[in-house]
Write an enzyme that holds these catalytic residues in place. Sequence first.
Site, mmCIF file in Angstrom:
data_model
loop_
_atom_site.group_PDB
_atom_site.id
_atom_site.type_symbol
_atom_site.label_atom_id
_atom_site.label_comp_id
_atom_site.label_asym_id
_atom_site.label_seq_id
_atom_site.Cartn_x
_atom_site.Cartn_y
_atom_site.Cartn_z
ATOM 1 N N SER A 124 15.341 72.756 79.566
ATOM 2 C CA SER A 124 14.922 71.386 79.861
ATOM 3 C C SER A 124 15.661 70.866 81.078
ATOM 4 O O SER A 124 16.803 71.281 81.354
ATOM 5 C CB SER A 124 15.262 70.520 78.644
ATOM 6 O OG SER A 124 15.158 69.150 78.966
ATOM 7 N N TYR A 148 21.677 67.153 72.066
ATOM 8 C CA TYR A 148 20.452 67.922 72.348
ATOM 9 C C TYR A 148 20.610 68.695 73.652
ATOM 10 O O TYR A 148 20.364 69.909 73.723
ATOM 11 C CB TYR A 148 19.230 66.986 72.422
ATOM 12 C CG TYR A 148 18.031 67.651 73.060
ATOM 13 C CD1 TYR A 148 17.334 68.652 72.395
ATOM 14 C CD2 TYR A 148 17.595 67.289 74.347
ATOM 15 C CE1 TYR A 148 16.240 69.291 72.997
ATOM 16 C CE2 TYR A 148 16.514 67.916 74.943
ATOM 17 C CZ TYR A 148 15.836 68.912 74.270
ATOM 18 O OH TYR A 148 14.771 69.541 74.866
ATOM 19 N N LYS A 152 20.757 72.925 74.729
ATOM 20 C CA LYS A 152 19.969 73.623 75.756
ATOM 21 C C LYS A 152 20.904 74.352 76.728
ATOM 22 O O LYS A 152 20.659 75.492 77.105
ATOM 23 C CB LYS A 152 19.069 72.648 76.509
ATOM 24 C CG LYS A 152 17.909 72.132 75.668
ATOM 25 C CD LYS A 152 16.956 73.249 75.260
ATOM 26 C CE LYS A 152 15.938 72.807 74.244
ATOM 27 N NZ LYS A 152 15.227 73.921 73.607
ATOM 28 N N ASN A 198 9.081 58.992 73.341
ATOM 29 C CA ASN A 198 8.756 59.246 74.745
ATOM 30 C C ASN A 198 7.659 58.314 75.240
ATOM 31 O O ASN A 198 6.845 57.811 74.477
ATOM 32 C CB ASN A 198 8.357 60.707 74.937
ATOM 33 C CG ASN A 198 9.508 61.655 74.614
ATOM 34 O OD1 ASN A 198 9.424 62.433 73.671
ATOM 35 N ND2 ASN A 198 10.584 61.569 75.345
HETATM 36 P P1 NAD Z 1 7.804 70.225 69.069
HETATM 37 O O1 NAD Z 1 8.741 69.545 68.139
HETATM 38 O O2 NAD Z 1 6.391 69.809 69.059
HETATM 39 O O3 NAD Z 1 7.853 71.805 68.835
HETATM 40 C C1 NAD Z 1 8.986 72.471 68.329
HETATM 41 C C2 NAD Z 1 8.549 73.218 67.101
HETATM 42 O O4 NAD Z 1 9.639 73.958 66.581
HETATM 43 C C3 NAD Z 1 8.061 72.293 65.981
HETATM 44 O O5 NAD Z 1 6.788 72.732 65.566
HETATM 45 C C4 NAD Z 1 9.093 72.462 64.877
HETATM 46 O O6 NAD Z 1 8.525 72.347 63.595
HETATM 47 C C5 NAD Z 1 9.618 73.856 65.174
HETATM 48 N N1 NAD Z 1 10.979 74.144 64.734
HETATM 49 C C6 NAD Z 1 12.107 73.417 64.962
HETATM 50 N N2 NAD Z 1 13.169 74.070 64.448
HETATM 51 C C7 NAD Z 1 12.705 75.217 63.907
HETATM 52 C C8 NAD Z 1 13.315 76.299 63.245
HETATM 53 N N3 NAD Z 1 14.632 76.335 63.020
HETATM 54 N N4 NAD Z 1 12.539 77.316 62.810
HETATM 55 C C9 NAD Z 1 11.188 77.292 63.008
HETATM 56 N N5 NAD Z 1 10.563 76.292 63.624
HETATM 57 C C10 NAD Z 1 11.314 75.268 64.086
HETATM 58 O O7 NAD Z 1 8.427 70.100 70.532
HETATM 59 P P2 NAD Z 1 7.836 70.515 71.933
HETATM 60 O O8 NAD Z 1 7.747 69.274 72.734
HETATM 61 O O9 NAD Z 1 6.665 71.360 71.793
HETATM 62 O O10 NAD Z 1 9.063 71.344 72.503
HETATM 63 C C11 NAD Z 1 9.131 72.749 72.428
HETATM 64 C C12 NAD Z 1 10.454 73.205 73.044
HETATM 65 O O11 NAD Z 1 10.522 72.748 74.379
HETATM 66 C C13 NAD Z 1 11.679 72.651 72.337
HETATM 67 O O12 NAD Z 1 12.679 73.658 72.335
HETATM 68 C C14 NAD Z 1 12.102 71.499 73.219
HETATM 69 O O13 NAD Z 1 13.474 71.238 73.138
HETATM 70 C C15 NAD Z 1 11.736 72.033 74.593
HETATM 71 N N6 NAD Z 1 11.498 70.962 75.560
HETATM 72 C C16 NAD Z 1 10.591 69.990 75.285
HETATM 73 C C17 NAD Z 1 10.378 68.958 76.189
HETATM 74 C C18 NAD Z 1 9.416 67.851 75.877
HETATM 75 O O14 NAD Z 1 9.490 66.805 76.497
HETATM 76 N N7 NAD Z 1 8.467 67.988 74.976
HETATM 77 C C19 NAD Z 1 11.085 68.950 77.397
HETATM 78 C C20 NAD Z 1 11.988 69.976 77.663
HETATM 79 C C21 NAD Z 1 12.194 70.989 76.739
HETATM 80 C C1 UD1 Z 2 13.432 62.503 77.467
HETATM 81 C C2 UD1 Z 2 14.778 62.945 77.020
HETATM 82 C C3 UD1 Z 2 15.161 64.205 77.776
HETATM 83 C C4 UD1 Z 2 14.102 65.265 77.622
HETATM 84 C C5 UD1 Z 2 12.789 64.674 78.112
HETATM 85 C C6 UD1 Z 2 11.659 65.622 77.982
HETATM 86 C C7 UD1 Z 2 15.897 60.869 76.382
HETATM 87 C C8 UD1 Z 2 16.993 59.909 76.714
HETATM 88 N N1 UD1 Z 2 15.737 61.883 77.255
HETATM 89 O O1 UD1 Z 2 13.480 62.271 78.846
HETATM 90 O O2 UD1 Z 2 16.382 64.719 77.304
HETATM 91 O O3 UD1 Z 2 14.426 66.413 78.376
HETATM 92 O O4 UD1 Z 2 12.487 63.517 77.312
HETATM 93 O O5 UD1 Z 2 11.378 65.748 76.636
HETATM 94 O O6 UD1 Z 2 15.235 60.747 75.365
HETATM 95 N N2 UD1 Z 2 10.482 54.561 78.585
HETATM 96 C C9 UD1 Z 2 10.179 53.234 78.404
HETATM 97 N N3 UD1 Z 2 9.733 52.825 77.172
HETATM 98 C C10 UD1 Z 2 9.555 53.694 76.115
HETATM 99 C C11 UD1 Z 2 9.863 55.073 76.329
HETATM 100 C C12 UD1 Z 2 10.333 55.473 77.575
HETATM 101 O O7 UD1 Z 2 10.317 52.424 79.310
HETATM 102 O O8 UD1 Z 2 9.163 53.261 75.025
HETATM 103 C C13 UD1 Z 2 10.930 55.017 79.915
HETATM 104 C C14 UD1 Z 2 12.306 55.638 79.938
HETATM 105 O O9 UD1 Z 2 13.297 54.685 80.113
HETATM 106 C C15 UD1 Z 2 12.167 56.609 81.135
HETATM 107 C C16 UD1 Z 2 10.691 57.011 81.112
HETATM 108 O O10 UD1 Z 2 10.030 55.998 80.354
HETATM 109 O O11 UD1 Z 2 12.421 55.934 82.337
HETATM 110 C C17 UD1 Z 2 10.439 58.353 80.477
HETATM 111 O O12 UD1 Z 2 11.044 58.367 79.183
HETATM 112 P P1 UD1 Z 2 10.799 59.550 78.148
HETATM 113 O O13 UD1 Z 2 9.355 59.840 78.042
HETATM 114 O O14 UD1 Z 2 11.549 59.229 76.891
HETATM 115 O O15 UD1 Z 2 11.443 60.823 78.858
HETATM 116 P P2 UD1 Z 2 12.919 60.992 79.483
HETATM 117 O O16 UD1 Z 2 13.811 59.889 79.129
HETATM 118 O O17 UD1 Z 2 12.753 61.326 80.922
#
Ligand code: NAD
Ligand code: UD1
Length: 336
Positions: A124, A148, A152, A198
């Site tokens: 991430s 978190y 990572k 988010n």
């Molecule tokens: P998500 O929660 O939808 O998917 C993660 C999945 O992993 C879920 O289905 C959950 O049930 C499963 N899981 C968690 N712990 C587990 C375990 N111990 N064993 C088996 N299953 C398990 O999240 P996502 O947004 O799809 O993210 C996927 C990956 O990408 C994660 O590692 C997350 O940290 C990383 N990531 C996500 C974002 C984002 O904004 N969505 C950004 C950067 C990195």
């Molecule tokens: C978040 C995580 C980050 C992760 C990334 C992708 C936090 C603090 N950071 O990033 O670790 O890698 O998601 O999954 O949670 N915002 C609002 N109102 C809301 C929600 C968000 O104004 O209700 C704003 C936030 O302040 C930010 C932007 O929208 O400026 C994006 O926020 P968000 O979608 O939560 O992502 P990140 O904070 O970038």
Amino acid sequence: MKILVTGGAGYIASHTNALLLEKGYEVVAIDNLSNSSPESIRRVEEITGKKIIFYKGDTRDKNLLEKIFSENDIYAVIHFAGLKAVGESCAKPLMYYENNLMANLALADVMSKHNVKRLVFSSSATVYGVPKKLPLTEQSPLSATNPYGATKLMGERIFSDLYNADKQWHIILLRYFNPVGAHPSGKIGEDPKGIPNNLMPFIAQVAVGRLPVLKVFGNDYNTHDGTGVRDYIHVMDLAEAHIKALEKIDNYGVEAINVGTGEGYSVLDMVKAFEKVSGKTIKYEFAPRRSGDVDACYANCDKAEKELGFKAKYNLYDMCRDLWRWQTLNPNGYED
Ligand code: NAD
Ligand code: UD1
């Protein structure tokens, strides 16, 4: 070619599974369903007309992993499984370390035993901590500002050490920026449990009338309109980056690669784009800054283009349009 997808029922995994199946890969998925629904697996099967071999269980469970690797000839693993909510990780750090790190260790151990040494890891942009210079390149300084993020960063370290000890490994650490949007079919998308943390899922739920008003966290940031700037990437582009990583994985030992668009958009830019696409007015009010947030965060994407041949195709409006289609067709997520 069978790909094991951990966290295979989750948001990014479900979109990646759809693309993997379309490209002719077979998908073996494991998920404990702690943050997802088995319905996402079923819908991917519906979209593609192909089956997923699904194991309900935990990636920390070595006995289950042994079973999966014994029953399937796995070519490579895409490791998505993990907990991902920053606020929750501050409240329950041990749960995050236990879940995310033990999953990495169990997986790496069983993969080694079965001589499966190709791994794509979900990292991430959070590993860059508070950016000192933008755009962020893979050489930018790394730090963790919450548990978190620490999982990572440690995950990257664990997998790098693994490669350093055994050069047969091929590991790509994909550093995602802000994944948003949904599959163009409207059948799969992000389905956060409870109130979304988010921005984009929150906006979509305001648009559909499930939530009353968006709180914009801070309007005094050092950005063009005072609201926070991020690098949003369509989840289908992100899925494509995983396919490219698999195609090129044998060229690498261990390699970290940013996956974003290189464009920064503010909260208000996103609100306006979503309004334009949906025809809805998004009610919002300014609120204090959210602790831990930074002014701006966006990627330099040169390495992904040079090494993987990956460049994001979808723009802001595509992201909003596909999210809106998913939200309107499934106002209550997979419960519908
Ligand atoms: P998500 O929660 O939808 O998917 C993660 C999945 O992993 C879920 O289905 C959950 O049930 C499963 N899981 C968690 N712990 C587990 C375990 N111990 N064993 C088996 N299953 C398990 O999240 P996502 O947004 O799809 O993210 C996927 C990956 O990408 C994660 O590692 C997350 O940290 C990383 N990531 C996500 C974002 C984002 O904004 N969505 C950004 C950067 C990195
Ligand atoms: C978040 C995580 C980050 C992760 C990334 C992708 C936090 C603090 N950071 O990033 O670790 O890698 O998601 O999954 O949670 N915002 C609002 N109102 C809301 C929600 C968000 O104004 O209700 C704003 C936030 O302040 C930010 C932007 O929208 O400026 C994006 O926020 P968000 O979608 O939560 O992502 P990140 O904070 O970038």
